[in-house]
Enzyme design. Structure first.
Site, PDB file in Angstrom:
ATOM      1  N   HIS A  98       0.618  -1.191  -0.021  1.00  0.00           N
ATOM      2  CA  HIS A  98       0.002   0.105   0.090  1.00  0.00           C
ATOM      3  C   HIS A  98       0.676   1.165  -0.028  1.00  0.00           C
ATOM      4  O   HIS A  98       1.795   1.440   0.784  1.00  0.00           O
ATOM      5  CB  HIS A  98      -0.730   0.095   1.280  1.00  0.00           C
ATOM      6  CG  HIS A  98      -1.884  -1.112   1.319  1.00  0.00           C
ATOM      7  ND1 HIS A  98      -3.085  -1.222   0.534  1.00  0.00           N
ATOM      8  CD2 HIS A  98      -1.871  -2.282   1.731  1.00  0.00           C
ATOM      9  CE1 HIS A  98      -3.640  -2.136   0.877  1.00  0.00           C
ATOM     10  NE2 HIS A  98      -3.102  -3.110   1.727  1.00  0.00           N
ATOM     11  N   LYS A 152      14.229  -9.774   2.797  1.00  0.00           N
ATOM     12  CA  LYS A 152      15.531  -9.064   2.165  1.00  0.00           C
ATOM     13  C   LYS A 152      16.125 -10.269   1.492  1.00  0.00           C
ATOM     14  O   LYS A 152      15.721 -11.231   1.542  1.00  0.00           O
ATOM     15  CB  LYS A 152      16.446  -8.482   3.253  1.00  0.00           C
ATOM     16  CG  LYS A 152      16.849  -9.521   4.372  1.00  0.00           C
ATOM     17  CD  LYS A 152      17.606  -8.947   5.435  1.00  0.00           C
ATOM     18  CE  LYS A 152      18.102  -9.986   6.394  1.00  0.00           C
ATOM     19  NZ  LYS A 152      18.667  -9.401   7.443  1.00  0.00           N
TER      20      LYS A 152
END
Length: 175
Positions: A98, A152
């Site tokens: 978002h 990550k």
């Protein structure tokens, strides 16, 4: 026409698990048939897509030869899955997020970020209930423990676990 194939895939996704003798193999062939109609860039036939796997309709998904996606998974593209990849049940790929940059506009009115491709290397094992966040890359030979949130990049042959994505060791360095 693609939307019609997606409807047929959604129905086929409810067929029995592919590990069941005879009927399971047929179920997987039917799911694969409609998957390829939706994602024609996938051209091999050694893919296993388990029961209740949801796939995005208009986003690019590539799956390498001899790879499998566990049941109840949700794959939002763009996603590139290498060869010989094992994915446990309930994988969740998130390639968008978002928008929340403008403090003067409610977050639910700001729309989504641009999609960032997730890339999974060859010979990767992803455990159950793993979440892959936008833009991450998982190197060849890596193992992702059950319940891990991958936020990550994962180096080749690393074994990572947990919500903090802790590296517990490297498969290549243990030899």
């Amino acid at each position: 026409m693609k939307y019609l194939y997606y409807i047929f895939y959604a129905i086929a996704s409810k067929l029995p698990d592919s590990y069941l003798p005879i009927i399971g193999e047929l179920s997987n062939k039917i799911r694969y048939f409609f998957f390829v109609k939706i994602h024609p860039q996938v051209t091999n036939n050694k893919i296993i897509i388990q029961k209740n796997t949801e796939i995005s309709l208009y986003q690019k998904i590539q799956i390498g030869n001899n790879s499998s996606i566990g049941k109840n998974s949700k794959v939002q593209g763009p996603v590139k899955i290498g060869e010989n990849v094992m994915i446990g049940p309930e994988l969740l790929t998130m390639t968008k997020n978002h928008n929340m940059k403008d403090l003067n506009i409610p977050m639910n009115s700001q729309g989504d970020t641009a999609a960032k491709e997730i890339i999974i290397g060859n010979d990767v094992w992803i455990g159950a209930r793993v979440i892959l966040l936008p833009g991450i890359r998982i190197g060849d030979g890596a193992v992702i423990g059950a319940g891990t949130v991958v936020s990550k990049d994962v180096k080749p042959y690393d074994i990572v676990v947990g919500a903090s994505q802790r590296v517990i060791r490297n498969r290549k360095n243990q030899l």
